[in-house]
Design a protein around this motif. Structure first.
Motif, PDB file in Angstrom:
ATOM      1  N   ALA A 155       0.953  -1.207  -0.129  1.00 49.82           N
ATOM      2  CA  ALA A 155      -0.077   0.003  -0.118  1.00 49.82           C
ATOM      3  C   ALA A 155       0.886   1.256   0.130  1.00 49.82           C
ATOM      4  CB  ALA A 155      -0.842  -0.011   1.325  1.00 49.82           C
ATOM      5  N   SER A 156       2.130   1.242   0.771  1.00 45.67           N
ATOM      6  CA  SER A 156       2.869   2.248   0.770  1.00 45.67           C
ATOM      7  C   SER A 156       4.002   2.184  -0.486  1.00 45.67           C
ATOM      8  CB  SER A 156       3.596   2.220   2.044  1.00 45.67           C
ATOM      9  OG  SER A 156       4.491   1.484   2.025  1.00 45.67           O
ATOM     10  N   SER A 157       4.729   3.058  -0.777  1.00 49.46           N
ATOM     11  CA  SER A 157       5.872   3.174  -1.781  1.00 49.46           C
ATOM     12  C   SER A 157       7.127   2.816  -1.022  1.00 49.46           C
ATOM     13  CB  SER A 157       5.875   4.387  -2.482  1.00 49.46           C
ATOM     14  OG  SER A 157       4.719   4.527  -3.251  1.00 49.46           O
ATOM     15  N   ASP A 158       7.161   2.404   0.257  1.00 49.54           N
ATOM     16  CA  ASP A 158       8.359   1.905   0.850  1.00 49.54           C
ATOM     17  C   ASP A 158       8.761   0.649   0.756  1.00 49.54           C
ATOM     18  OD1 ASP A 158      10.311   1.848   2.901  1.00 49.54           O
ATOM     19  OD2 ASP A 158       9.114   2.586   4.522  1.00 49.54           O
ATOM     20  N   PRO A 159       9.810   0.675   0.075  1.00 52.58           N
ATOM     21  CA  PRO A 159      10.495  -0.818  -0.490  1.00 52.58           C
ATOM     22  C   PRO A 159      10.992  -1.656   0.575  1.00 52.58           C
ATOM     23  CG  PRO A 159      12.413   1.065  -0.807  1.00 52.58           C
ATOM     24  CD  PRO A 159      10.919   1.605  -0.697  1.00 52.58           C
ATOM     25  N   ARG A 160      10.877  -1.114   1.891  1.00 51.37           N
ATOM     26  CA  ARG A 160      11.373  -1.838   3.113  1.00 51.37           C
ATOM     27  C   ARG A 160      10.225  -2.718   3.321  1.00 51.37           C
ATOM     28  NH1 ARG A 160      12.760   2.561   7.494  1.00 51.37           N
ATOM     29  NH2 ARG A 160      10.774   3.232   6.738  1.00 51.37           N
ATOM     30  N   SER A 161       8.912  -2.323   2.900  1.00 52.33           N
ATOM     31  CA  SER A 161       8.014  -3.255   2.977  1.00 52.33           C
ATOM     32  C   SER A 161       7.909  -4.778   2.550  1.00 52.33           C
ATOM     33  CB  SER A 161       6.756  -2.476   2.524  1.00 52.33           C
ATOM     34  OG  SER A 161       6.424  -1.549   2.982  1.00 52.33           O
ATOM     35  N   VAL A 162       8.974  -4.833   1.533  1.00 50.24           N
ATOM     36  CA  VAL A 162       9.263  -6.237   0.977  1.00 50.24           C
ATOM     37  C   VAL A 162       9.862  -7.271   1.948  1.00 50.24           C
ATOM     38  CG1 VAL A 162      10.705  -7.416  -0.441  1.00 50.24           C
ATOM     39  CG2 VAL A 162      10.007  -5.254  -1.342  1.00 50.24           C
ATOM     40  N   LEU A 163      10.421  -6.582   3.152  1.00 51.03           N
ATOM     41  CA  LEU A 163      10.815  -7.383   4.158  1.00 51.03           C
ATOM     42  C   LEU A 163       9.848  -7.711   4.819  1.00 51.03           C
ATOM     43  CD1 LEU A 163      14.059  -7.886   4.759  1.00 51.03           C
ATOM     44  CD2 LEU A 163      13.522  -5.731   3.487  1.00 51.03           C
ATOM     45  N   SER A 164       8.887  -7.114   5.109  1.00 54.34           N
ATOM     46  CA  SER A 164       7.620  -7.246   5.819  1.00 54.34           C
ATOM     47  C   SER A 164       6.737  -8.590   5.303  1.00 54.34           C
ATOM     48  CB  SER A 164       6.472  -5.967   5.890  1.00 54.34           C
ATOM     49  OG  SER A 164       7.111  -5.054   6.592  1.00 54.34           O
ATOM     50  N   VAL A 165       6.868  -8.437   3.790  1.00 53.65           N
ATOM     51  CA  VAL A 165       6.367  -9.760   3.104  1.00 53.65           C
ATOM     52  C   VAL A 165       7.098 -11.003   3.353  1.00 53.65           C
ATOM     53  CG1 VAL A 165       5.618 -10.707   0.882  1.00 53.65           C
ATOM     54  CG2 VAL A 165       5.627  -8.032   1.170  1.00 53.65           C
ATOM     55  N   ILE A 166       8.401 -10.801   3.459  1.00 57.58           N
ATOM     56  CA  ILE A 166       9.108 -12.153   3.809  1.00 57.58           C
ATOM     57  C   ILE A 166       8.681 -12.580   5.287  1.00 57.58           C
ATOM     58  CG2 ILE A 166      11.467 -12.968   4.317  1.00 57.58           C
ATOM     59  CD1 ILE A 166      12.319 -10.979   2.033  1.00 57.58           C
ATOM     60  N   ARG A 167       8.890 -11.397   6.256  1.00 57.03           N
ATOM     61  CA  ARG A 167       8.454 -12.047   7.526  1.00 57.03           C
ATOM     62  C   ARG A 167       6.987 -12.653   7.541  1.00 57.03           C
ATOM     63  NH1 ARG A 167      10.606  -7.120   8.679  1.00 57.03           N
ATOM     64  NH2 ARG A 167       8.733  -5.843   9.461  1.00 57.03           N
ATOM     65  N   LEU A 168       6.138 -12.131   6.962  1.00 53.71           N
ATOM     66  CA  LEU A 168       4.662 -12.554   6.609  1.00 53.71           C
ATOM     67  C   LEU A 168       4.546 -14.018   6.122  1.00 53.71           C
ATOM     68  CD1 LEU A 168       1.740 -12.235   7.167  1.00 53.71           C
ATOM     69  CD2 LEU A 168       1.802 -11.212   4.676  1.00 53.71           C
ATOM     70  N   SER A 169       5.362 -14.315   5.083  1.00 48.17           N
ATOM     71  CA  SER A 169       5.598 -15.533   4.645  1.00 48.17           C
ATOM     72  C   SER A 169       6.118 -16.549   5.442  1.00 48.17           C
ATOM     73  CB  SER A 169       6.466 -15.403   3.145  1.00 48.17           C
ATOM     74  OG  SER A 169       6.671 -16.664   2.579  1.00 48.17           O
ATOM     75  N   VAL A 170       7.328 -16.472   6.072  1.00 45.88           N
ATOM     76  CA  VAL A 170       7.877 -17.237   7.007  1.00 45.88           C
ATOM     77  C   VAL A 170       6.726 -17.430   8.046  1.00 45.88           C
ATOM     78  CG1 VAL A 170       9.611 -17.447   8.589  1.00 45.88           C
ATOM     79  CG2 VAL A 170      10.227 -16.427   6.611  1.00 45.88           C
ATOM     80  N   ALA A 171       6.242 -16.422   8.750  1.00 47.96           N
ATOM     81  CA  ALA A 171       5.245 -16.970   9.739  1.00 47.96           C
ATOM     82  C   ALA A 171       4.215 -17.805   9.243  1.00 47.96           C
ATOM     83  CB  ALA A 171       4.806 -15.612  10.550  1.00 47.96           C
ATOM     84  N   GLY A 172       3.443 -17.135   8.088  1.00 44.02           N
ATOM     85  CA  GLY A 172       2.349 -17.929   7.670  1.00 44.02           C
ATOM     86  C   GLY A 172       2.416 -19.316   7.291  1.00 44.02           C
ATOM     87  N   TYR A 173       3.641 -19.536   6.655  1.00 45.95           N
ATOM     88  CA  TYR A 173       3.990 -20.856   6.352  1.00 45.95           C
ATOM     89  C   TYR A 173       4.453 -21.882   7.422  1.00 45.95           C
ATOM     90  CZ  TYR A 173       6.441 -24.831   3.768  1.00 45.95           C
ATOM     91  OH  TYR A 173       6.567 -26.271   3.401  1.00 45.95           O
ATOM     92  N   ARG A 174       5.026 -20.967   8.489  1.00 48.15           N
ATOM     93  CA  ARG A 174       5.187 -21.883   9.856  1.00 48.15           C
ATOM     94  C   ARG A 174       3.751 -22.340  10.415  1.00 48.15           C
ATOM     95  NH1 ARG A 174       8.593 -18.809  11.996  1.00 48.15           N
ATOM     96  NH2 ARG A 174       7.123 -17.386  12.976  1.00 48.15           N
ATOM     97  N   LYS A 175       2.724 -21.433  10.305  1.00 46.58           N
ATOM     98  CA  LYS A 175       1.527 -21.902  10.896  1.00 46.58           C
ATOM     99  C   LYS A 175       0.736 -22.855   9.840  1.00 46.58           C
ATOM    100  CE  LYS A 175       1.760 -19.206  14.177  1.00 46.58           C
ATOM    101  NZ  LYS A 175       1.701 -19.730  15.594  1.00 46.58           N
ATOM    102  N   MET A 176       1.051 -22.578   8.707  1.00 45.41           N
ATOM    103  CA  MET A 176       0.525 -23.976   7.764  1.00 45.41           C
ATOM    104  C   MET A 176       1.009 -25.206   8.149  1.00 45.41           C
ATOM    105  SD  MET A 176       0.564 -21.956   3.989  1.00 45.41           S
ATOM    106  CE  MET A 176      -0.412 -20.340   3.583  1.00 45.41           C
ATOM    107  N   ARG A 177       2.276 -25.277   8.303  1.00 45.90           N
ATOM    108  CA  ARG A 177       2.890 -26.509   8.411  1.00 45.90           C
ATOM    109  C   ARG A 177       2.635 -27.042   9.859  1.00 45.90           C
ATOM    110  NH1 ARG A 177       7.813 -27.778   5.802  1.00 45.90           N
ATOM    111  NH2 ARG A 177       7.752 -29.635   7.184  1.00 45.90           N
ATOM    112  N   GLN A 178       2.181 -26.296  10.808  1.00 42.66           N
ATOM    113  CA  GLN A 178       2.092 -26.648  12.357  1.00 42.66           C
ATOM    114  C   GLN A 178       0.359 -26.948  11.994  1.00 42.66           C
ATOM    115  OE1 GLN A 178       2.417 -22.936  14.420  1.00 42.66           O
ATOM    116  NE2 GLN A 178       4.498 -23.469  14.783  1.00 42.66           N
ATOM    117  N   ASN A 179      -0.302 -26.504  11.490  1.00 42.76           N
ATOM    118  CA  ASN A 179      -1.867 -26.973  11.422  1.00 42.76           C
ATOM    119  C   ASN A 179      -1.928 -28.060  10.516  1.00 42.76           C
ATOM    120  OD1 ASN A 179      -2.442 -24.746  12.872  1.00 42.76           O
ATOM    121  ND2 ASN A 179      -3.486 -23.773  11.065  1.00 42.76           N
ATOM    122  N   LEU A 180      -0.942 -28.323   9.292  1.00 39.97           N
ATOM    123  CA  LEU A 180      -1.248 -29.387   8.784  1.00 39.97           C
ATOM    124  C   LEU A 180      -0.751 -30.725   9.365  1.00 39.97           C
ATOM    125  CD1 LEU A 180      -0.306 -28.260   5.091  1.00 39.97           C
ATOM    126  CD2 LEU A 180      -2.409 -28.988   5.801  1.00 39.97           C
TER     127      LEU A 180
END
Length: 708
Positions: free
Chosen positions: A627-652
């Protein structure tokens, strides 16, 4: 397209400068997004084709609520459920038929998406979640009717289980589809770049020229069209009359307008910002460059949507596991001489093999993760991004509008012996005050930031490709590029050579006939870009920059930011090829961009990330939007991906683990020591498993996605 990028470096060796007052007359492509209310849900071949439009999301929502209402009496009137919970059922003769009748409606109506999905999976020979669900509800349906008609043991009254299974699975699919629904269509947004109508230039019977308004689709090769100042070119063509500065940023990625005159090629969708043109059409429809970009986007989206979902893989294994366990159970119990127990155990295994938790494991994580991301300024449109972004080892940034602000900024000012830098900037701002050109606005803003006293100017005039002039305090102040100096017979200042080498636009300032100074303007690097690149490097991720700008501009920006590789003077189709080349190096690539020219590359990349301030097409082609034009948000996407995938693996792991334990127990593997899993205990474990999965997914809400 070759004409567009004929000599990219030439564009930075001059500063064709003139007034862009009509630039704002063109309509914003964003205005066209309201009609693009489609959801390009990726391939659901294993999901019964429960497709990609918002209407399908609404259908699942309505179906869930209807089935929930019907499920309540089915569960309450179920004899087996009453026995498990421990409440008496009234002895009304008709009550025993409530669950069978309503359960049949639920099976045929609410279960239809899963049954049709199972057929699709069978035809594709790719068993997955839909086949697993269909197997469970079908076995439960026929077993329950057998129990209701006293043909089978009363223990096989699974009407309550059938109802809960359908409701929970509908809820899971509704949650999943709602989180994946997209509000724009890349192809619709591309089409919106074209004008609604073209002005055809023709002659009447007396040879007099006349203008006729027609649809761009009706244009044919050889026709001549009029493009007014601020208007978009309706088709690819060649200029036959006039000259203008064209905004080609949506096609080439260039951050500045480009001078086009008679004989030059122009591309559909580009905008004549200052002067009118007459263009002879050379390509229409599918032959235009814009249509070529559309095809690239469509092909890349189709190819990227074939990736297999994590839950489907788990469901495929569980399907074969359940089927194998059912066959083994039937054979073993039959060989032991207990055909009745064989039927009961086999049916119990097949019903219990479809875990409620597995149906919710991924959709809940996706839904909560996307909701959490949205609050942090990150919109996840593609479910695969949650799994893929954590594996990215190369981030490919578009320069203009992503690492830079996409607009010119005054970077240097020098004055002659008689004039200091501030006086030179103030006079230039005075002369440019009445111009709407991006360079003019940058000069005026620079003077404002320094709080300079800008004198009033009169008698403003603009000369295309030369510059502007105005009267300031009785002197004629001129601001322009190399052509202005050539006309005035002056030599540029020594400092200018260094500016041009690093790709800056150079404008000269003259007081009457005297050269008093010069200004350097360049696309300003975002202050957050250096931090973003450093953070990515700390994660071991290679950072690559790609741009349609000339090599000197690209190198200057790359040196400031510290990227690892640079691709300059790249055409739109080459951007997608660059992504493919990086992928050929066995790299997992995330592409970050904001323009139409980035759309094919965004769609081709393993993860496409669009800057939210960019064009509708870039946003529609990407799997992730910032939503912003801050390229640092790419790091936020990576953190979200790692955390989300971890939850997927745990749930599965939890959902599949429940199956791996409960199915053998339900099959009677411990029968020799006197233990067989009762259906009541299995039902409790199923509910507990679902609660644990839901609770674990909720922990994602605590994730901090703010740029650091």
């Amino acid at each position: 397209m070759n004409e567009l990028t004929r000599n990219p470096a030439d564009r930075h060796d001059h500063a064709d400068h003139h007034d862009h007052a009509s630039h704002h007359d063109r309509s914003d492509p964003a205005d066209h997004t309201n009609h693009a209310d489609h959801s390009s849900h990726s391939d659901h071949s294993g999901h019964g084709g429960h497709g990609g439009h918002h209407d399908h999301v609404g259908q699942f929502r309505r179906l869930f609520w209807v089935m929930l209402v019907i499920a309540i009496p089915v569960v309450i009137a179920s004899r087996q459920f009453a026995m498990i919970i421990g409440y008496p059922l009234p002895q009304w003769p008709w009550l025993v038929w409530v669950s069978p009748v309503l359960g049949t409606i639920m099976y045929g109506w609410g279960g239809r998406p899963f049954l049709t999905g199972a057929v699709s999976e069978l035809r594709a020979r790719r068993p997955g979640m839909m086949l697993l669900i269909a197997l469970a509800i079908t076995v439960a349906f026929f077993a329950s009717w057998g129990a209701s008609l006293s043909v089978l043991d009363s223990q096989l009254d699974f009407w309550w289980e059938l109802a809960l299974l359908i409701v929970i699975m509908l809820l899971g699919h509704w949650i999943e589809m709602r989180s994946l629904a997209q509000t724009t269509s890349a192809l619709d947004s591309l089409a919106a770049l074209l004008p609604d109508e073209a002005e055809l230039v023709s002659s009447d019977a007396h040879g007099a020229e006349q203008i006729e308004r027609i649809a761009p689709a009706d244009l044919t090769t050889g026709m001549t069209v009029l493009v007014r100042p601020g208007g978009a070119v309706p088709a690819d063509g060649r200029i036959v009359d006039g000259a203008a500065e064209l905004d080609e940023s949506m096609i080439t990625g260039e951050s500045r307008t480009v001078r086009r005159s008679v004989g030059d090629q122009v591309v559909a969708g580009t905008v004549a910002t200052d002067s009118g043109l007459r263009v002879q059409v050379t390509a229409t429809g599918d032959d235009t460059a814009l249509a070529g970009i559309q095809r690239l986007v469509q092909q890349a989206q189709n190819s990227s949507s074939r990736a297999q979902r994590l839950a489907d893989r788990a469901a495929a294994w569980l399907f074969w596991f359940a089927l194998g366990a059912g066959v083994i159970t039937a054979v073993v119990w039959s060989l032991l001489g207990s055909p009745d127990d064989a039927v009961i155990r086999t049916i119990t295994v097949l019903v219990i093999a479809c875990p409620h938790a597995l149906g919710l494991a991924i959709p809940l994580v996706v839904s909560i993760a996307t909701e959490r991301a949205a609050k942090g300024g990150v919109l996840i449109k593609d479910r695969l991004a949650l799994e893929t972004m954590r594996r990215v080892d190369t981030v490919l940034f578009d320069k203009t509008g992503t690492l830079t602000k996409g607009e010119p900024t005054v970077t240097d000012v020098v004055g002659s012996d008689q004039f200091d830098a501030d006086r030179t900037l103030a006079l230039a701002a005075a002369a440019e005050a009445d111009s709407e050109h991006p360079l003019a606005r940058a000069i005026v803003q620079a003077a404002g930031r320094k709080a300079l006293a800008v004198p009033a100017a009169t008698d403003f005039s603009s000369s295309p490709a030369v510059g502007v002039s105005a009267t300031v305090d009785g002197h004629r102040i001129r601001v322009g590029g190399p052509r202005l100096l050539a006309e005035m017979g002056r030599q540029e200042l020594d400092a200018v050579a260094g500016w041009r080498e690093r790709g800056s636009t150079v404008l000269h300032v003259l007081d009457d006939d005297q050269l008093i100074g010069a200004l350097a303007l360049a696309d300003e690097v975002r202050p957050e870009s250096v931090s973003a690149v450093d953070d990515l490097h700390r994660l071991g991720i290679e950072v690559v920059m790609i741009t349609g700008d000339a090599e000197p501009v690209a190198r200057a920006v790359a040196d400031r930011i510290g990227v690892d590789r640079v691709y300059a003077e790249v055409r739109p189709e080459d951007k997608a090829e660059t992504v493919a080349a990086l992928q050929a190096e066995h790299r997992t690539v995330a592409m970050v961009g904001d323009g139409v020219n980035d759309a094919p590359a965004l769609a081709r990349a393993d993860v496409g990330i669009a800057i939210g301030a960019g064009t509708d097409v870039a946003i529609a082609s990407a799997g992730v939007i910032l939503a912003s034009s801050d390229p640092r948000s790419v790091l936020s996407v990576i953190r979200l991906s790692v955390a989300g995938y971890r939850k997927m693996r745990q749930n599965l792991a939890w959902a599949a683990g429940y199956n791996l334990i409960s199915v053998p127990l339900a099959a009677g593997v411990l029968a020799p020591i006197g233990f067989v899993l009762p259906m009541s205990v299995g039902a409790i474990l199923m509910s507990l498993s679902t609660i644990i999965v839901a609770g674990n997914a909720q922990l994602l809400r605590r994730l901090d996605l703010r740029p650091r």
